[in-house]
Design a protein around this motif. Structure first.
Motif, PDB file in Angstrom:
ATOM      1  N   CYS A 146       0.882  -1.165   0.000  1.00 21.51           N
ATOM      2  CA  CYS A 146       0.000   0.000   0.000  1.00 21.51           C
ATOM      3  C   CYS A 146       0.914   1.208   0.000  1.00 21.51           C
ATOM      4  N   ASN A 147       0.473   2.242  -0.635  1.00 24.45           N
ATOM      5  CA  ASN A 147       1.293   3.434  -0.718  1.00 24.45           C
ATOM      6  C   ASN A 147       0.390   4.627  -0.978  1.00 24.45           C
ATOM      7  N   SER A 148       0.920   5.798  -0.767  1.00 27.71           N
ATOM      8  CA  SER A 148       0.178   7.009  -1.107  1.00 27.71           C
ATOM      9  C   SER A 148       1.170   8.063  -1.554  1.00 27.71           C
ATOM     10  N   VAL A 149       0.679   8.996  -2.316  1.00 33.37           N
ATOM     11  CA  VAL A 149       1.472  10.136  -2.757  1.00 33.37           C
ATOM     12  C   VAL A 149       0.790  11.359  -2.167  1.00 33.37           C
ATOM     13  N   TRP A 150       1.467  12.019  -1.230  1.00 33.96           N
ATOM     14  CA  TRP A 150       0.869  13.086  -0.453  1.00 33.96           C
ATOM     15  C   TRP A 150       0.614  14.321  -1.306  1.00 33.96           C
ATOM     16  N   ALA A 151      -0.605  14.823  -1.239  1.00 34.22           N
ATOM     17  CA  ALA A 151      -1.028  16.079  -1.884  1.00 34.22           C
ATOM     18  C   ALA A 151      -0.664  16.120  -3.360  1.00 34.22           C
ATOM     19  N   SER A 152      -0.792  15.009  -4.049  1.00 36.06           N
ATOM     20  CA  SER A 152      -0.316  14.933  -5.424  1.00 36.06           C
ATOM     21  C   SER A 152      -1.340  15.371  -6.460  1.00 36.06           C
ATOM     22  N   TYR A 153      -2.603  15.414  -6.100  1.00 31.64           N
ATOM     23  CA  TYR A 153      -3.600  15.845  -7.067  1.00 31.64           C
ATOM     24  C   TYR A 153      -3.600  17.371  -7.079  1.00 31.64           C
ATOM     25  N   PRO A 154      -3.182  17.995  -8.186  1.00 30.11           N
ATOM     26  CA  PRO A 154      -2.908  19.435  -8.168  1.00 30.11           C
ATOM     27  C   PRO A 154      -4.117  20.337  -7.918  1.00 30.11           C
ATOM     28  N   LEU A 155      -5.313  19.915  -8.285  1.00 23.27           N
ATOM     29  CA  LEU A 155      -6.467  20.792  -8.137  1.00 23.27           C
ATOM     30  C   LEU A 155      -6.973  20.874  -6.707  1.00 23.27           C
ATOM     31  N   THR A 156      -6.979  19.760  -5.995  1.00 23.64           N
ATOM     32  CA  THR A 156      -7.549  19.742  -4.645  1.00 23.64           C
ATOM     33  C   THR A 156      -6.523  19.464  -3.555  1.00 23.64           C
ATOM     34  N   ARG A 157      -5.289  19.126  -3.923  1.00 23.83           N
ATOM     35  CA  ARG A 157      -4.207  18.773  -2.984  1.00 23.83           C
ATOM     36  C   ARG A 157      -4.514  17.510  -2.193  1.00 23.83           C
ATOM     37  N   LYS A 164      -8.037   8.743  -5.465  1.00 20.72           N
ATOM     38  CA  LYS A 164      -7.803   9.926  -4.640  1.00 20.72           C
ATOM     39  C   LYS A 164      -8.438   9.680  -3.274  1.00 20.72           C
ATOM     40  N   GLN A 165      -7.751  10.133  -2.238  1.00 20.70           N
ATOM     41  CA  GLN A 165      -8.320  10.026  -0.901  1.00 20.70           C
ATOM     42  C   GLN A 165      -9.461  11.022  -0.759  1.00 20.70           C
ATOM     43  N   HIS A 166     -10.396  10.716   0.144  1.00 24.12           N
ATOM     44  CA  HIS A 166     -11.583  11.556   0.318  1.00 24.12           C
ATOM     45  C   HIS A 166     -11.282  12.884   1.006  1.00 24.12           C
ATOM     46  N   THR A 167     -10.262  12.909   1.835  1.00 22.32           N
ATOM     47  CA  THR A 167      -9.941  14.125   2.583  1.00 22.32           C
ATOM     48  C   THR A 167      -8.508  14.563   2.300  1.00 22.32           C
ATOM     49  N   VAL A 168      -8.209  15.798   2.602  1.00 24.65           N
ATOM     50  CA  VAL A 168      -6.856  16.318   2.437  1.00 24.65           C
ATOM     51  C   VAL A 168      -6.053  15.945   3.680  1.00 24.65           C
ATOM     52  N   SER A 169      -4.931  15.293   3.483  1.00 25.86           N
ATOM     53  CA  SER A 169      -4.063  14.913   4.607  1.00 25.86           C
ATOM     54  C   SER A 169      -3.097  16.047   4.915  1.00 25.86           C
ATOM     55  N   LYS A 170      -2.789  16.214   6.198  1.00 28.18           N
ATOM     56  CA  LYS A 170      -1.892  17.287   6.606  1.00 28.18           C
ATOM     57  C   LYS A 170      -0.423  16.905   6.453  1.00 28.18           C
ATOM     58  N   SER A 171      -0.139  15.610   6.287  1.00 23.35           N
ATOM     59  CA  SER A 171       1.241  15.161   6.152  1.00 23.35           C
ATOM     60  C   SER A 171       1.283  13.879   5.328  1.00 23.35           C
ATOM     61  N   SER A 172       2.489  13.539   4.885  1.00 19.51           N
ATOM     62  CA  SER A 172       2.646  12.290   4.137  1.00 19.51           C
ATOM     63  C   SER A 172       2.373  11.095   5.046  1.00 19.51           C
ATOM     64  N   THR A 173       2.686  11.210   6.333  1.00 22.36           N
ATOM     65  CA  THR A 173       2.417  10.133   7.279  1.00 22.36           C
ATOM     66  C   THR A 173       0.920   9.870   7.394  1.00 22.36           C
ATOM     67  N   GLU A 174       0.137  10.940   7.474  1.00 20.19           N
ATOM     68  CA  GLU A 174      -1.310  10.781   7.552  1.00 20.19           C
ATOM     69  C   GLU A 174      -1.861  10.153   6.275  1.00 20.19           C
ATOM     70  N   GLU A 179      -0.237   8.105   4.240  1.00 18.78           N
ATOM     71  CA  GLU A 179       0.160   6.687   4.255  1.00 18.78           C
ATOM     72  C   GLU A 179      -0.711   5.894   5.225  1.00 18.78           C
ATOM     73  N   TYR A 180      -1.005   6.480   6.374  1.00 13.76           N
ATOM     74  CA  TYR A 180      -1.842   5.799   7.363  1.00 13.76           C
ATOM     75  C   TYR A 180      -3.244   5.550   6.802  1.00 13.76           C
ATOM     76  N   ARG A 181      -3.799   6.524   6.094  1.00 17.26           N
ATOM     77  CA  ARG A 181      -5.108   6.347   5.461  1.00 17.26           C
ATOM     78  C   ARG A 181      -5.053   5.224   4.422  1.00 17.26           C
ATOM     79  N   SER A 182      -3.948   5.156   3.684  1.00 15.53           N
ATOM     80  CA  SER A 182      -3.781   4.095   2.697  1.00 15.53           C
ATOM     81  C   SER A 182      -3.723   2.725   3.373  1.00 15.53           C
ATOM     82  N   MET A 183      -3.032   2.652   4.513  1.00 13.84           N
ATOM     83  CA  MET A 183      -2.972   1.399   5.268  1.00 13.84           C
ATOM     84  C   MET A 183      -4.359   0.998   5.760  1.00 13.84           C
ATOM     85  N   SER A 184      -5.136   1.968   6.180  1.00 13.75           N
ATOM     86  CA  SER A 184      -6.498   1.686   6.627  1.00 13.75           C
ATOM     87  C   SER A 184      -7.347   1.120   5.483  1.00 13.75           C
TER      88      SER A 184
END
Length: 120
Positions: A34-45, A66-76, A78-83
């Motif tokens: 599992c992985n995530s790319v933090w704030a990578s979607y340019p329109l909504t972050r 795309k995740q449903h919410t904006v994460s404040k950090s790359s750790t957050e 990644e944690y959402r991706s793990m969930s």
């Protein structure tokens, strides 16, 4: 995974060293990840999550979204991706059980973020 390959395929005509390194980094996750790319979607972050589930040596489930919410950090992120992949693993195990396939062992979850692993 599909999103990553989509982005990398845009540079097939004139690849550079950093594209090769990104491709190698991507292939490294083909064990079950599992992985995530933090704030990578340019329109909504919003961050982009991805996962891949293996049963034996065959992939049975994968998704990039795309995740449903904006994460404040790359750790957050990644944690959402793990969930998300944990929910997918539980659903897959339940499906196998309803089909009569028992899987008594714990399932492995791979993530490259040490800080997200410590939170989990």
């Amino acid at each position: 995974m599909a999103y990553t390959f989509h982005i990398l395929s845009q540079f097939m005509q004139q690849p550079r060293q950093n594209h090769w390194e990104a491709a190698l980094r991507t292939v490294r996750y083909l064990k079950g990840w599992c992985n995530s790319v933090w704030a990578s979607y340019p329109l909504t972050r919003r961050s982009i999550s991805g996962w891949l589930v293996f049963l034996g040596g065959s992939s049975i489930s994968w998704k990039t979204k795309k995740q449903h919410t904006v994460s404040k950090s790359s750790t957050e992120a990644e944690y959402r991706s793990m969930s998300n992949i944990t929910n997918e693993l539980k659903w897959s195990k339940g499906l196998l059980h309803s089909l009569g396939v028992l899987h008594p062992r714990a399932m492995s979850l791979f993530c490259d973020s040490q800080s997200a692993l410590y939170i989990a």
